[in-house]
Motif scaffolding. Structure first.
Motif, PDB file in Angstrom:
ATOM      1  N   GLY A  97      -4.137  -2.217   8.772  1.00  0.00           N
ATOM      2  CA  GLY A  97      -4.304  -0.869   8.235  1.00  0.00           C
ATOM      3  C   GLY A  97      -3.631  -0.618   6.907  1.00  0.00           C
ATOM      4  N   LEU A  98      -2.953  -1.611   6.338  1.00  0.00           N
ATOM      5  CA  LEU A  98      -2.339  -1.424   5.031  1.00  0.00           C
ATOM      6  C   LEU A  98      -3.367  -1.713   3.944  1.00  0.00           C
ATOM      7  N   LEU A  99      -3.402  -0.857   2.920  1.00  0.00           N
ATOM      8  CA  LEU A  99      -4.318  -1.044   1.804  1.00  0.00           C
ATOM      9  C   LEU A  99      -3.523  -1.424   0.561  1.00  0.00           C
ATOM     10  N   PRO A 100      -4.163  -2.066  -0.431  1.00  0.00           N
ATOM     11  CA  PRO A 100      -3.457  -2.369  -1.682  1.00  0.00           C
ATOM     12  C   PRO A 100      -2.916  -1.079  -2.308  1.00  0.00           C
ATOM     13  N   PRO A 101      -1.720  -1.123  -2.860  1.00  0.00           N
ATOM     14  CA  PRO A 101      -0.902  -2.306  -3.167  1.00  0.00           C
ATOM     15  C   PRO A 101       0.049  -2.732  -2.039  1.00  0.00           C
ATOM     16  N   TYR A 102      -0.156  -2.199  -0.820  1.00  0.00           N
ATOM     17  CA  TYR A 102       0.789  -2.491   0.259  1.00  0.00           C
ATOM     18  C   TYR A 102       0.283  -3.533   1.254  1.00  0.00           C
ATOM     19  N   THR A 103      -0.986  -3.943   1.121  1.00  0.00           N
ATOM     20  CA  THR A 103      -1.475  -5.065   1.910  1.00  0.00           C
ATOM     21  C   THR A 103      -0.530  -6.244   1.728  1.00  0.00           C
ATOM     22  N   ARG A 104      -0.268  -6.982   2.799  1.00  0.00           N
ATOM     23  CA  ARG A 104       0.669  -8.103   2.694  1.00  0.00           C
ATOM     24  C   ARG A 104      -0.063  -9.377   2.267  1.00  0.00           C
ATOM     25  N   GLU A 105       0.363  -9.948   1.162  1.00  0.00           N
ATOM     26  CA  GLU A 105      -0.202 -11.210   0.702  1.00  0.00           C
ATOM     27  C   GLU A 105       0.937 -12.200   0.453  1.00  0.00           C
ATOM     28  N   ALA A 106       0.603 -13.361  -0.050  1.00  0.00           N
ATOM     29  CA  ALA A 106       1.574 -14.431  -0.312  1.00  0.00           C
ATOM     30  C   ALA A 106       2.468 -14.700   0.900  1.00  0.00           C
ATOM     31  N   PRO A 107       1.892 -14.891   2.102  1.00  0.00           N
ATOM     32  CA  PRO A 107       2.738 -15.180   3.267  1.00  0.00           C
ATOM     33  C   PRO A 107       3.440 -16.520   3.110  1.00  0.00           C
ATOM     34  N   PHE A 128       8.019 -14.291   4.851  1.00  0.00           N
ATOM     35  CA  PHE A 128       8.094 -13.467   3.648  1.00  0.00           C
ATOM     36  C   PHE A 128       6.678 -13.092   3.253  1.00  0.00           C
ATOM     37  N   THR A 129       6.485 -11.867   2.769  1.00  0.00           N
ATOM     38  CA  THR A 129       5.203 -11.465   2.186  1.00  0.00           C
ATOM     39  C   THR A 129       5.473 -10.578   0.981  1.00  0.00           C
ATOM     40  N   SER A 130       4.489 -10.482   0.097  1.00  0.00           N
ATOM     41  CA  SER A 130       4.574  -9.558  -1.033  1.00  0.00           C
ATOM     42  C   SER A 130       3.483  -8.518  -0.892  1.00  0.00           C
ATOM     43  N   GLY A 131       3.578  -7.475  -1.718  1.00  0.00           N
ATOM     44  CA  GLY A 131       2.494  -6.521  -1.814  1.00  0.00           C
ATOM     45  C   GLY A 131       1.379  -7.111  -2.684  1.00  0.00           C
ATOM     46  N   THR A 132       0.398  -6.286  -3.020  1.00  0.00           N
ATOM     47  CA  THR A 132      -0.776  -6.749  -3.760  1.00  0.00           C
ATOM     48  C   THR A 132      -0.878  -5.987  -5.079  1.00  0.00           C
ATOM     49  N   SER A 133      -0.505  -6.657  -6.163  1.00  0.00           N
ATOM     50  CA  SER A 133      -0.590  -6.002  -7.473  1.00  0.00           C
ATOM     51  C   SER A 133      -0.905  -7.020  -8.570  1.00  0.00           C
ATOM     52  N   GLY A 134      -1.784  -7.973  -8.250  1.00  0.00           N
ATOM     53  CA  GLY A 134      -2.175  -8.980  -9.229  1.00  0.00           C
ATOM     54  C   GLY A 134      -0.990  -9.837  -9.641  1.00  0.00           C
ATOM     55  N   TYR A 135      -0.908 -10.143 -10.934  1.00  0.00           N
ATOM     56  CA  TYR A 135       0.220 -10.935 -11.429  1.00  0.00           C
ATOM     57  C   TYR A 135       1.456 -10.083 -11.708  1.00  0.00           C
ATOM     58  N   GLN A 189       3.592   1.178 -12.831  1.00  0.00           N
ATOM     59  CA  GLN A 189       2.356   1.821 -13.285  1.00  0.00           C
ATOM     60  C   GLN A 189       1.139   1.169 -12.626  1.00  0.00           C
ATOM     61  N   VAL A 190       1.151  -0.161 -12.539  1.00  0.00           N
ATOM     62  CA  VAL A 190       0.045  -0.884 -11.899  1.00  0.00           C
ATOM     63  C   VAL A 190      -0.070  -0.510 -10.429  1.00  0.00           C
ATOM     64  N   ILE A 191       1.066  -0.415  -9.748  1.00  0.00           N
ATOM     65  CA  ILE A 191       1.070  -0.068  -8.327  1.00  0.00           C
ATOM     66  C   ILE A 191       0.509   1.339  -8.106  1.00  0.00           C
TER      67      ILE A 191
END
Length: 356
Positions: free
Chosen positions: A196-206, A218-225, A293-295
């Motif tokens: 249920g999490l949407l970008p920028p809070y979707t968990r990526e880079a597990p 560990f995971t990160s959010g989603t905000s491109g580079y 700003q991107v987030i």
């Protein structure tokens, strides 16, 4: 130059004096030869600009005995620039290669995340008899569980020898799936997390690791580079409940994980020492300033996003050159030791440090 310490964020050259090009990476320790193998995306030709058509130039590997000084072993999975029907063509987005060893088949199995323009995301699976290759295709286009796949991690359980994949299902959940006995497919057993999490809070880079029998991710959010705030969770069962422990980066007032994204955790053999290894995709202070700003922009863009749970079939590659304005050839690395506050792994900034 010979290194005697690790200096996070600074340019790290190989023993030939050239910047190390292995991003979205992992470090594999080989007990047989006592060498560490650092492998990842070769970004030397990804120079950005409106005319750039190159995302990667294969998977490059380096070896070391001391974790400070690295010998370039070249491309273990080369690009295929003459074949636009190949997922290894450098115009397609090959990310975060992971290699595990299967004792049953005596094969090194490589999984690669591929994005090809508007074609949905998928995995390419390859295998080899030697870690340094040559690797051959098992699946050119593979969608585990008929799902699109984003950033991912692989892990082999030391006791059971079962293997697992943790992957982002863009852009709304994290999936953990058990692999087949030969590690080249999923078995069908899976679980869903961070739903249920949407970008920028979707968990990526597990990024998976374990200590004293407990399992961590560990995971990160989603905000491109652009960097963002990390999270860490703990669990006892791969398909059980994941308990979130919050942000592992202590003293990170910018909420950018010290302007980096964790890509692997290395346990140093014979020591209770774990190293959080990360990419700093965009060196310089501008990335940290722009990240907030991107987030905010992504929050607005994905406000009405509706997750698509429908099965995803394999689709052919677009067969055309794609534009890539990102300049990642200058990206650096952030390696920091993990400390512990109770059961929570934490990471503090150090300008320079040694394994001792």
């Amino acid at each position: 130059m010979t290194y005697t310490s690790i200096r996070p964020g600074q340019v790290w050259n190989d023993t030939a004096g050239k910047p190390i090009q292995a991003h979205g990476f992992s470090v594999f320790y080989n007990e047989k030869d006592g060498l560490y193998y650092w492998y990842g995306e070769n970004k030397e030709k990804t120079k950005g600009g409106i005319f750039n058509k190159v995302w990667h130039w294969g998977v490059r590997c380096y070896t070391s005995k001391d974790l400070y000084n690295w010998d370039d072993k070249g491309l273990i999975i080369p690009p295929q620039p003459d074949d636009l029907t190949s997922p290894l063509h450098p115009t397609y987005c090959m990310d975060r290669p992971h290699i595990i060893y299967c004792e049953k088949t005596k094969k090194y199995v490589a999984w690669l995340k591929i994005m090809a323009g508007e074609v949905s995301q998928f995995m390419t699976v390859m295998q080899a008899d030697d870690f340094l290759g040559p690797y051959e295709f098992v699946h050119k286009i593979y969608k585990p569980l008929e799902m699109d796949t984003g950033d991912f991690a692989l892990h082999v359980d030391e006791e059971t020898k079962k293997a697992y994949i943790f992957f982002e299902r863009p852009h709304f959940e994290l999936v953990t799936a058990t692999l087949s006995d030969d590690y080249t497919e999923v078995s069908g057993e899976y679980s869903e997390h961070y739903k249920g999490l949407l970008p920028p809070y979707t968990r990526e880079a597990p990024t998976y690791f374990e200590r004293n029998g407990r399992k961590y991710l560990f995971t990160s959010g989603t905000s491109g580079y652009y960097p963002n705030k990390s999270q860490v969770c703990v669990f006892d069962d791969y398909h059980g409940e994941y308990t979130d422990l919050g942000n592992p980066h202590i003293g990170d007032e910018t909420n950018t994980s010290f302007s980096s994204q964790i890509t692997s955790v290395l346990k140093v053999p014979g020591k209770d020492l774990y190293i959080a290894c990360a990419d700093r995709w965009m060196p310089g202070k501008m990335a940290m300033k722009m990240s907030a700003q991107v987030i905010k922009g992504m929050e607005k863009h994905f406000k009405d996003y509706k997750p698509d749970y429908s099965p995803k079939k394999a689709e052919p590659l677009p067969g055309k050159l794609l534009k890539h304005t990102e300049k990642t050839c200058k990206s650096t690395y952030v390696w920091l030791p993990i400390e512990w506050e109770g059961e929570k792994p934490v990471i503090r900034w150090r300008d320079e440090w040694r394994l001792e």
